[in-house]
Design a protein around this motif. Structure first.
Motif, PDB file in Angstrom:
ATOM      1  N   ALA A 155       0.855  -1.194   0.000  1.00  0.00           N
ATOM      2  CA  ALA A 155       0.000   0.000   0.000  1.00  0.00           C
ATOM      3  C   ALA A 155       0.889   1.241   0.000  1.00  0.00           C
ATOM      4  O   ALA A 155       1.859   1.303   0.767  1.00  0.00           O
ATOM      5  N   PRO A 156       0.593   2.216  -0.844  1.00  0.00           N
ATOM      6  CA  PRO A 156       1.409   3.443  -0.868  1.00  0.00           C
ATOM      7  C   PRO A 156       1.322   4.199   0.457  1.00  0.00           C
ATOM      8  O   PRO A 156       0.345   4.083   1.192  1.00  0.00           O
ATOM      9  N   VAL A 157       2.358   4.951   0.740  1.00  0.00           N
ATOM     10  CA  VAL A 157       2.403   5.739   1.971  1.00  0.00           C
ATOM     11  C   VAL A 157       1.376   6.862   1.872  1.00  0.00           C
ATOM     12  O   VAL A 157       1.375   7.621   0.897  1.00  0.00           O
ATOM     13  N   PRO A 158       0.503   6.998   2.875  1.00  0.00           N
ATOM     14  CA  PRO A 158      -0.486   8.084   2.840  1.00  0.00           C
ATOM     15  C   PRO A 158       0.167   9.464   2.878  1.00  0.00           C
ATOM     16  O   PRO A 158       1.237   9.640   3.473  1.00  0.00           O
ATOM     17  N   GLU A 159      -0.494  10.408   2.260  1.00  0.00           N
ATOM     18  CA  GLU A 159       0.050  11.768   2.161  1.00  0.00           C
ATOM     19  C   GLU A 159       0.291  12.395   3.531  1.00  0.00           C
ATOM     20  O   GLU A 159       1.312  13.044   3.754  1.00  0.00           O
ATOM     21  N   ASP A 160      -0.641  12.206   4.470  1.00  0.00           N
ATOM     22  CA  ASP A 160      -0.463  12.822   5.787  1.00  0.00           C
ATOM     23  C   ASP A 160       0.722  12.211   6.544  1.00  0.00           C
ATOM     24  O   ASP A 160       1.422  12.908   7.283  1.00  0.00           O
ATOM     25  N   PHE A 161       0.980  10.937   6.342  1.00  0.00           N
ATOM     26  CA  PHE A 161       2.128  10.269   6.957  1.00  0.00           C
ATOM     27  C   PHE A 161       3.424  10.880   6.409  1.00  0.00           C
ATOM     28  O   PHE A 161       4.317  11.258   7.148  1.00  0.00           O
ATOM     29  N   ARG A 162       3.475  10.978   5.084  1.00  0.00           N
ATOM     30  CA  ARG A 162       4.650  11.555   4.416  1.00  0.00           C
ATOM     31  C   ARG A 162       4.860  13.007   4.846  1.00  0.00           C
ATOM     32  O   ARG A 162       5.976  13.414   5.156  1.00  0.00           O
ATOM     33  N   ASP A 163       3.781  13.784   4.868  1.00  0.00           N
ATOM     34  CA  ASP A 163       3.880  15.189   5.270  1.00  0.00           C
ATOM     35  C   ASP A 163       4.411  15.324   6.692  1.00  0.00           C
ATOM     36  O   ASP A 163       5.238  16.193   6.976  1.00  0.00           O
ATOM     37  N   THR A 164       3.953  14.469   7.581  1.00  0.00           N
ATOM     38  CA  THR A 164       4.428  14.509   8.968  1.00  0.00           C
ATOM     39  C   THR A 164       5.916  14.188   9.034  1.00  0.00           C
ATOM     40  O   THR A 164       6.679  14.852   9.744  1.00  0.00           O
ATOM     41  N   ALA A 165       6.362  13.180   8.275  1.00  0.00           N
ATOM     42  CA  ALA A 165       7.784  12.821   8.248  1.00  0.00           C
ATOM     43  C   ALA A 165       8.627  13.975   7.713  1.00  0.00           C
ATOM     44  O   ALA A 165       9.723  14.241   8.224  1.00  0.00           O
ATOM     45  N   VAL A 166       8.124  14.677   6.708  1.00  0.00           N
ATOM     46  CA  VAL A 166       8.842  15.823   6.128  1.00  0.00           C
ATOM     47  C   VAL A 166       8.870  16.979   7.129  1.00  0.00           C
ATOM     48  O   VAL A 166       9.918  17.578   7.379  1.00  0.00           O
ATOM     49  N   GLU A 167       7.714  17.299   7.727  1.00  0.00           N
ATOM     50  CA  GLU A 167       7.633  18.412   8.677  1.00  0.00           C
ATOM     51  C   GLU A 167       8.565  18.213   9.869  1.00  0.00           C
ATOM     52  O   GLU A 167       9.127  19.167  10.395  1.00  0.00           O
ATOM     53  N   ARG A 168       8.741  16.979  10.275  1.00  0.00           N
ATOM     54  CA  ARG A 168       9.616  16.665  11.413  1.00  0.00           C
ATOM     55  C   ARG A 168      11.085  16.559  10.996  1.00  0.00           C
ATOM     56  O   ARG A 168      11.944  16.353  11.842  1.00  0.00           O
ATOM     57  N   GLY A 169      11.373  16.656   9.693  1.00  0.00           N
ATOM     58  CA  GLY A 169      12.746  16.580   9.211  1.00  0.00           C
ATOM     59  C   GLY A 169      13.312  15.163   9.206  1.00  0.00           C
ATOM     60  O   GLY A 169      14.527  14.975   9.192  1.00  0.00           O
ATOM     61  N   ILE A 170      12.436  14.172   9.195  1.00  0.00           N
ATOM     62  CA  ILE A 170      12.880  12.772   9.184  1.00  0.00           C
ATOM     63  C   ILE A 170      13.252  12.355   7.762  1.00  0.00           C
ATOM     64  O   ILE A 170      14.212  11.610   7.555  1.00  0.00           O
ATOM     65  N   VAL A 171      12.496  12.822   6.792  1.00  0.00           N
ATOM     66  CA  VAL A 171      12.809  12.599   5.375  1.00  0.00           C
ATOM     67  C   VAL A 171      12.673  13.929   4.652  1.00  0.00           C
ATOM     68  O   VAL A 171      12.017  14.848   5.140  1.00  0.00           O
ATOM     69  N   SER A 172      13.267  14.011   3.474  1.00  0.00           N
ATOM     70  CA  SER A 172      13.111  15.223   2.669  1.00  0.00           C
ATOM     71  C   SER A 172      11.884  15.052   1.768  1.00  0.00           C
ATOM     72  O   SER A 172      11.424  13.936   1.540  1.00  0.00           O
ATOM     73  N   ARG A 173      11.390  16.148   1.258  1.00  0.00           N
ATOM     74  CA  ARG A 173      10.205  16.137   0.407  1.00  0.00           C
ATOM     75  C   ARG A 173      10.407  15.261  -0.839  1.00  0.00           C
ATOM     76  O   ARG A 173       9.465  14.705  -1.362  1.00  0.00           O
ATOM     77  N   HIS A 174      11.651  15.113  -1.290  1.00  0.00           N
ATOM     78  CA  HIS A 174      11.932  14.401  -2.543  1.00  0.00           C
ATOM     79  C   HIS A 174      12.237  12.921  -2.350  1.00  0.00           C
ATOM     80  O   HIS A 174      12.395  12.209  -3.330  1.00  0.00           O
ATOM     81  N   GLU A 175      12.323  12.472  -1.117  1.00  0.00           N
ATOM     82  CA  GLU A 175      12.631  11.060  -0.871  1.00  0.00           C
ATOM     83  C   GLU A 175      11.389  10.187  -0.989  1.00  0.00           C
ATOM     84  O   GLU A 175      10.296  10.595  -0.594  1.00  0.00           O
ATOM     85  N   ASP A 176      11.581   8.999  -1.494  1.00  0.00           N
ATOM     86  CA  ASP A 176      10.515   8.014  -1.581  1.00  0.00           C
ATOM     87  C   ASP A 176      10.623   7.091  -0.364  1.00  0.00           C
ATOM     88  O   ASP A 176      11.589   6.323  -0.251  1.00  0.00           O
ATOM     89  N   ILE A 177       9.672   7.185   0.539  1.00  0.00           N
ATOM     90  CA  ILE A 177       9.724   6.398   1.770  1.00  0.00           C
ATOM     91  C   ILE A 177       9.709   4.897   1.476  1.00  0.00           C
ATOM     92  O   ILE A 177      10.422   4.127   2.113  1.00  0.00           O
ATOM     93  N   MET A 178       8.950   4.470   0.483  1.00  0.00           N
ATOM     94  CA  MET A 178       8.901   3.040   0.163  1.00  0.00           C
ATOM     95  C   MET A 178      10.264   2.542  -0.321  1.00  0.00           C
ATOM     96  O   MET A 178      10.654   1.412  -0.046  1.00  0.00           O
ATOM     97  N   THR A 179      11.027   3.378  -1.024  1.00  0.00           N
ATOM     98  CA  THR A 179      12.371   2.994  -1.462  1.00  0.00           C
ATOM     99  C   THR A 179      13.284   2.832  -0.263  1.00  0.00           C
ATOM    100  O   THR A 179      14.107   1.930  -0.209  1.00  0.00           O
ATOM    101  N   LEU A 180      13.126   3.699   0.742  1.00  0.00           N
ATOM    102  CA  LEU A 180      13.907   3.558   1.974  1.00  0.00           C
ATOM    103  C   LEU A 180      13.654   2.205   2.617  1.00  0.00           C
ATOM    104  O   LEU A 180      14.565   1.561   3.131  1.00  0.00           O
ATOM    105  N   CYS A 181      12.416   1.751   2.565  1.00  0.00           N
ATOM    106  CA  CYS A 181      12.053   0.453   3.153  1.00  0.00           C
ATOM    107  C   CYS A 181      12.746  -0.687   2.428  1.00  0.00           C
ATOM    108  O   CYS A 181      13.221  -1.639   3.053  1.00  0.00           O
ATOM    109  N   GLU A 182      12.793  -0.603   1.124  1.00  0.00           N
ATOM    110  CA  GLU A 182      13.373  -1.680   0.318  1.00  0.00           C
ATOM    111  C   GLU A 182      14.897  -1.712   0.409  1.00  0.00           C
ATOM    112  O   GLU A 182      15.502  -2.764   0.318  1.00  0.00           O
ATOM    113  N   CYS A 183      15.516  -0.537   0.603  1.00  0.00           N
ATOM    114  CA  CYS A 183      16.983  -0.458   0.584  1.00  0.00           C
ATOM    115  C   CYS A 183      17.601  -0.771   1.937  1.00  0.00           C
ATOM    116  O   CYS A 183      18.759  -1.132   2.012  1.00  0.00           O
ATOM    117  N   SER A 184      16.862  -0.604   2.987  1.00  0.00           N
ATOM    118  CA  SER A 184      17.438  -0.788   4.336  1.00  0.00           C
ATOM    119  C   SER A 184      17.401  -2.224   4.773  1.00  0.00           C
ATOM    120  O   SER A 184      16.672  -3.027   4.338  1.00  0.00           O
TER     121      SER A 184
END
Length: 166
Positions: A137-166
């Motif tokens: 399931a794709p990452v919901p927009e509000d989840f992504r926005d919260t991660a960006v607002e908190r500085g955990i990920v940048s706006r241009h990062e794909d969170i699902m790619t982070l999951c696959e690469c780690s």
């Protein structure tokens, strides 16, 4: 993520996979604080209130594997695998180790619109074809926005790619 069959004759096959732990569920979570190292929480859960659960010796065995993808002082993005599937398991285990879900009004703080937990993947054997089946399931927009607002990920990062690469 909700999974169900449209055919009654398939239900026993799905139920058997759930009962024998052959269905794998993976989650993404934004938790409070910096959680820098992977860990497995093996702590029994029991009901402690009308809607809440807690770690209690008399509870049912519950095992959660937590793997940080990004850890910052403003919060951490973690991948979670369940070895058991208890009610509120992820929420209680994260709170028990001092890293409640961001936005978890029951076990942490109501500091986001909702608890920041996302069911990202379900893996199983296809009940008809007997082949591996993976549903993501794709990452919901509000989840992504919260991660960006908190500085955990940048706006241009794909969170699902982070999951696959780690």
């Amino acid at each position: 993520m909700i999974f169900f069959s449209k055919s009654a004759d398939i239900n026993p096959k799905l139920t058997r996979q759930f009962e024998t732990k052959r269905i794998r569920k993976r989650y993404l979570a934004l938790c409070e604080g910096e959680l820098p190292e992977s860990q497995t929480v093996d702590a029994p859960l029991a009901r402690i209130g009308p809607i809440s659960f807690g770690v209690r010796d008399e509870g049912k065995r519950s095992v959660t594997s937590i793997r940080p993808l990004r850890a910052t002082s403003n919060g951490s993005l973690v991948s979670i695998d369940l070895q058991t599937g208890r009610t509120h398991q992820i929420r209680v285990h994260l709170a028990a180790i001092g890293h409640p879900l961001a936005g978890d009004w029951l076990y942490g703080q109501r500091n986001e619109a909702r608890p920041m937990l996302h069911a990202r993947e379900l893996s199983m054997t296809h009940p008809l074809l007997n082949e591996p089946l993976r549903v993501a399931a794709p990452v919901p927009e509000d989840f992504r926005d919260t991660a960006v607002e908190r500085g955990i990920v940048s706006r241009h990062e794909d969170i699902m790619t982070l999951c696959e690469c780690s």
